[in-house]
Design a protein around this motif. Structure first.
Motif, PDB file in Angstrom:
ATOM      1  N   ALA A 182      36.983  42.602  32.822  1.00  0.00           N
ATOM      2  CA  ALA A 182      36.238  41.344  32.879  1.00  0.00           C
ATOM      3  C   ALA A 182      35.092  41.344  31.876  1.00  0.00           C
ATOM      4  N   VAL A 183      34.335  42.442  31.821  1.00  0.00           N
ATOM      5  CA  VAL A 183      33.218  42.529  30.893  1.00  0.00           C
ATOM      6  C   VAL A 183      33.722  42.483  29.448  1.00  0.00           C
ATOM      7  N   GLY A 184      34.913  43.035  29.217  1.00  0.00           N
ATOM      8  CA  GLY A 184      35.482  42.989  27.874  1.00  0.00           C
ATOM      9  C   GLY A 184      35.827  41.591  27.403  1.00  0.00           C
ATOM     10  N   SER A 185      35.909  40.645  28.337  1.00  0.00           N
ATOM     11  CA  SER A 185      36.208  39.254  27.974  1.00  0.00           C
ATOM     12  C   SER A 185      34.956  38.413  27.799  1.00  0.00           C
ATOM     13  N   MET A 186      33.779  39.043  27.905  1.00  0.00           N
ATOM     14  CA  MET A 186      32.514  38.324  27.850  1.00  0.00           C
ATOM     15  C   MET A 186      31.779  38.602  26.541  1.00  0.00           C
ATOM     16  N   LYS A 187      30.843  37.726  26.217  1.00  0.00           N
ATOM     17  CA  LYS A 187      29.952  37.912  25.079  1.00  0.00           C
ATOM     18  C   LYS A 187      28.532  38.138  25.590  1.00  0.00           C
ATOM     19  N   ALA A 188      27.698  38.657  24.728  1.00  0.00           N
ATOM     20  CA  ALA A 188      26.316  38.937  25.121  1.00  0.00           C
ATOM     21  C   ALA A 188      25.644  37.676  25.652  1.00  0.00           C
ATOM     22  N   LYS A 189      24.906  37.834  26.758  1.00  0.00           N
ATOM     23  CA  LYS A 189      24.153  36.771  27.432  1.00  0.00           C
ATOM     24  C   LYS A 189      25.066  35.769  28.143  1.00  0.00           C
ATOM     25  N   GLU A 190      26.332  36.073  28.239  1.00  0.00           N
ATOM     26  CA  GLU A 190      27.256  35.204  28.985  1.00  0.00           C
ATOM     27  C   GLU A 190      27.136  35.466  30.479  1.00  0.00           C
ATOM     28  N   LYS A 191      27.295  34.414  31.274  1.00  0.00           N
ATOM     29  CA  LYS A 191      27.344  34.521  32.728  1.00  0.00           C
ATOM     30  C   LYS A 191      28.666  33.906  33.197  1.00  0.00           C
ATOM     31  N   SER A 192      29.449  34.669  33.928  1.00  0.00           N
ATOM     32  CA  SER A 192      30.752  34.188  34.385  1.00  0.00           C
ATOM     33  C   SER A 192      31.048  34.704  35.781  1.00  0.00           C
ATOM     34  N   GLU A 193      32.050  34.091  36.412  1.00  0.00           N
ATOM     35  CA  GLU A 193      32.509  34.487  37.741  1.00  0.00           C
ATOM     36  C   GLU A 193      33.956  34.962  37.623  1.00  0.00           C
ATOM     37  N   PHE A 194      34.302  35.994  38.401  1.00  0.00           N
ATOM     38  CA  PHE A 194      35.630  36.580  38.346  1.00  0.00           C
ATOM     39  C   PHE A 194      36.146  36.877  39.746  1.00  0.00           C
ATOM     40  N   ILE A 195      37.454  36.838  39.878  1.00  0.00           N
ATOM     41  CA  ILE A 195      38.127  37.342  41.071  1.00  0.00           C
ATOM     42  C   ILE A 195      39.160  38.361  40.617  1.00  0.00           C
ATOM     43  N   PHE A 196      39.147  39.541  41.257  1.00  0.00           N
ATOM     44  CA  PHE A 196      40.095  40.601  40.935  1.00  0.00           C
ATOM     45  C   PHE A 196      41.057  40.778  42.094  1.00  0.00           C
ATOM     46  N   CYS A 197      42.335  40.939  41.763  1.00  0.00           N
ATOM     47  CA  CYS A 197      43.315  41.245  42.795  1.00  0.00           C
ATOM     48  C   CYS A 197      43.114  42.693  43.244  1.00  0.00           C
ATOM     49  N   PRO A 198      43.662  43.091  44.393  1.00  0.00           N
ATOM     50  CA  PRO A 198      43.430  44.454  44.907  1.00  0.00           C
ATOM     51  C   PRO A 198      43.813  45.550  43.925  1.00  0.00           C
ATOM     52  N   ASP A 199      44.903  45.362  43.155  1.00  0.00           N
ATOM     53  CA  ASP A 199      45.350  46.416  42.232  1.00  0.00           C
ATOM     54  C   ASP A 199      44.305  46.729  41.169  1.00  0.00           C
ATOM     55  N   LEU A 200      43.431  45.774  40.832  1.00  0.00           N
ATOM     56  CA  LEU A 200      42.398  45.986  39.825  1.00  0.00           C
ATOM     57  C   LEU A 200      41.027  46.222  40.460  1.00  0.00           C
ATOM     58  N   ALA A 201      41.026  46.370  41.787  1.00  0.00           N
ATOM     59  CA  ALA A 201      39.785  46.665  42.503  1.00  0.00           C
ATOM     60  C   ALA A 201      39.944  48.005  43.233  1.00  0.00           C
ATOM     61  N   TRP A 202      40.016  47.975  44.568  1.00  0.00           N
ATOM     62  CA  TRP A 202      40.122  49.213  45.327  1.00  0.00           C
ATOM     63  C   TRP A 202      41.494  49.432  45.963  1.00  0.00           C
ATOM     64  N   GLY A 203      42.459  48.576  45.620  1.00  0.00           N
ATOM     65  CA  GLY A 203      43.842  48.809  45.984  1.00  0.00           C
ATOM     66  C   GLY A 203      44.117  48.822  47.466  1.00  0.00           C
ATOM     67  N   GLU A 204      45.227  49.439  47.819  1.00  0.00           N
ATOM     68  CA  GLU A 204      45.676  49.436  49.215  1.00  0.00           C
ATOM     69  C   GLU A 204      44.858  50.360  50.100  1.00  0.00           C
ATOM     70  N   LYS A 205      44.097  51.270  49.508  1.00  0.00           N
ATOM     71  CA  LYS A 205      43.266  52.174  50.313  1.00  0.00           C
ATOM     72  C   LYS A 205      41.912  51.556  50.659  1.00  0.00           C
ATOM     73  N   GLY A 206      41.422  50.659  49.790  1.00  0.00           N
ATOM     74  CA  GLY A 206      40.089  50.126  49.992  1.00  0.00           C
ATOM     75  C   GLY A 206      39.033  51.191  49.746  1.00  0.00           C
ATOM     76  N   CYS A 207      37.847  50.947  50.222  1.00  0.00           N
ATOM     77  CA  CYS A 207      36.752  51.917  50.132  1.00  0.00           C
ATOM     78  C   CYS A 207      35.887  51.755  51.374  1.00  0.00           C
ATOM     79  N   PRO A 208      36.383  52.246  52.526  1.00  0.00           N
ATOM     80  CA  PRO A 208      35.688  52.057  53.807  1.00  0.00           C
ATOM     81  C   PRO A 208      34.276  52.636  53.757  1.00  0.00           C
ATOM     82  N   PRO A 209      33.329  52.078  54.502  1.00  0.00           N
ATOM     83  CA  PRO A 209      33.538  50.950  55.419  1.00  0.00           C
ATOM     84  C   PRO A 209      33.303  49.578  54.800  1.00  0.00           C
ATOM     85  N   ARG A 210      32.824  49.534  53.576  1.00  0.00           N
ATOM     86  CA  ARG A 210      32.449  48.240  53.007  1.00  0.00           C
ATOM     87  C   ARG A 210      33.632  47.448  52.470  1.00  0.00           C
ATOM     88  N   ILE A 211      34.609  48.124  51.865  1.00  0.00           N
ATOM     89  CA  ILE A 211      35.723  47.433  51.224  1.00  0.00           C
ATOM     90  C   ILE A 211      37.000  47.684  52.027  1.00  0.00           C
TER      91      ILE A 211
END
Length: 479
Positions: A182-211
């Motif tokens: 996501a950061v690689g798609s941004m330019k300096a001083k840019e502000k953007s919103e993103f949604i990542f699917c589980p495979d690009l985040a913490w996957g099927e295991k998550g990161c208990p207890p928060r994720i």
């Protein structure tokens, strides 16, 4: 769900390159949460657990087994976690029972070209180019997930609430893949919103207890700045023999890239990492050597700036002897460089060589007569010299007075005048926010030294004997 023991920097798998002198302590509450037998089992079979983790999840085992990660967990205040849980995004008013609000929100965003599972919404446009891999990026972010119990969108991590932006090198696996891309798609001083699917985040295991497992995550990202260090990283990975075959231009580009990386660390007060980068860049240029006069001119110009940078960093971490070495090296390249004389003078002052400090500062002032920093340094030096002369005069007067009294067989007066001077100087030092250390002259008696140390402790100051260049030492007080 208990969130008080969650990781303070849950986005961060490992903090490569960060050096800290902070003391690491154990958590007071951890014993209540983890049975002793289980902890002993984990420690006994640490290598097996690490191997299983590497095979089954993307989480760095150091987050579980290393004390540094444990400190990060303990360091997150409960107040901050409460603020993060209270920061709920009202994305779907009236859709409290929506099974996956973030998945629904992603349908209203634009898929990131070339990557499945990342959706983007541009907020504030940026400027310049996109940060390539191996560049150092600095961001602020808020991370959100959908709570499994309440179905509310809640913040699980926020650099903004911590007041400390996150810096990392792209393409090194130090953050989750979605955030890196996501950061690689941004330019300096840019502000953007993103949604990542589980495979690009913490996957099927998550990161208990928060994720939780298979969780979509929502990020608001502000790319504050980035520094291109890709040339330096590519050069640093080459075998030494292959480096020697590269052109002078390639080596110079790599050294400049490494210098930029060092400056980025310096600006964030990561002085030890800055030192490492500057020394590496200087070594690359020196090892390469010069084939002709043109290469020498260009190479020496870069070496000059690197010596000046190193002199400044050593000064920042209170290593004035090292500063003197690099200031001298800089002056061998440019005999009229005001920064070299200025930093040389400050280092000599720290070493107690006030005459040498004055000579170098006056030389810097003759080159840059209107520079306010040099003028302030000279005034501060004069003030320090006056204080030390006052102390020396008082000590001499006291010692001479004591000798005459003994010769006349008179009753000696209480020898507390020097104590009054020491108290007054310490009080002035405490009340002056610009002074960080106070040096006392040589010749102080053992009793006066003990009195000075005791008074320093009363004022919560640090007392030490500071070595000089000729094997002698002076009493020094630090804040």
């Amino acid at each position: 769900m208990d969130t008080s023991s969650s990781a303070s920097k849950i986005v961060e798998f490992e903090d490569e390159g960060e050096l800290s002198d902070d003391l690491i302590g154990d958590s007071d509450n951890e014993e209540e949460d983890i049975p002793m037998m289980f902890k002993q089992s984990v420690l006994k079979n640490k290598s097996i657990f690490e191997k299983q983790l590497l095979e089954s999840t993307e989480i760095d085992p150091s987050e579980i087994f290393e004390m540094k990660a444990k400190q990060e967990v303990d360091g997150e205040s409960k107040e901050l976690l409460m603020k993060m849980d209270q920061e709920i995004l009202e994305l779907f008013s009236g859709d409290e029972d929506e099974e996956n609000k973030l998945l629904k929100l992603s349908s209203q965003m634009t898929p990131l070209p070339g990557f499945d599972g990342i959706f983007k919404k541009l907020g504030q446009p940026g400027e310049g180019a996109f940060p390539p891999e191996d560049s150092i990026v600095t961001i602020h972010y808020n991370g959100y997930i959908q709570d499994e119990i309440s179905n509310e969108i809640k913040s699980f991590d926020s650099t903004i609430l911590r007041g400390n932006p996150k810096s990392f090198m792209r393409g090194q696996g130090s953050v989750i893949e979605g955030l890196d891309l996501a950061v690689g798609s941004m330019k300096a001083k840019e502000k953007s919103e993103f949604i990542f699917c589980p495979d690009l985040a913490w996957g099927e295991k998550g990161c208990p207890p928060r994720i939780p497992a298979n969780a979509y995550v929502y990020f608001k990202i502000d790319l504050l700045e980035w520094v291109d260090s890709s040339a330096a990283e590519a050069f640093g990975k080459l075998p030494i023999q292959m480096r020697k075959k590269l052109s002078f231009e390639q080596v110079l580009d790599a050294a400049k890239s490494e210098k930029r990386k060092g400056t980025a660390h310096f600006e964030k007060q990561n002085f030890l990492m800055a030192l490492k980068c500057y020394r590496r860049a200087l070594g690359w240029v020196i090892d390469r050597g010069y084939a002709d006069e043109e290469e020498e001119i260009r190479g020496e110009k870069l070496c000059l700036t690197l010596h000046l940078d190193l002199a400044l960093v050593w000064l920042k971490i209170n290593k004035p002897k090292k500063t003197c070495i690099h200031a001298r090296d800089a002056l061998q390249i440019d005999k009229e460089n005001p920064k070299a004389y200025y930093r040389f003078g400050l280092a000599l002052e720290k070493l107690g060589d006030f005459d040498g400090a004055r000579r170098n500062l006056l030389k810097a002032k003759s080159i840059c007569p209107k520079d306010p920093s040099i003028a302030r340094a000279l005034l501060a030096l004069d003030d320090k010299v006056k204080k030390e002369r006052f102390i020396e005069t008082d000590l001499c007067r006291r010692m001479l007075g004591a000798t005459n009294i003994n010769a006349g067989n008179n009753t000696p007066e209480p020898l507390d005048e020097s104590h009054k001077v020491i108290r007054r100087l310490l009080q002035e030092f405490v009340e002056n926010p610009t002074e960080r250390q106070l040096e006392f002259p040589q010749g102080i008696s053992q009793k006066e030294r003990a009195f000075l140390e005791a008074e320093s402790n009363k004022l919560n100051l640090k007392f030490a004997m500071k070595p000089l260049m000729k094997g002698e030492s002076i009493c020094t007080v630090f804040k």
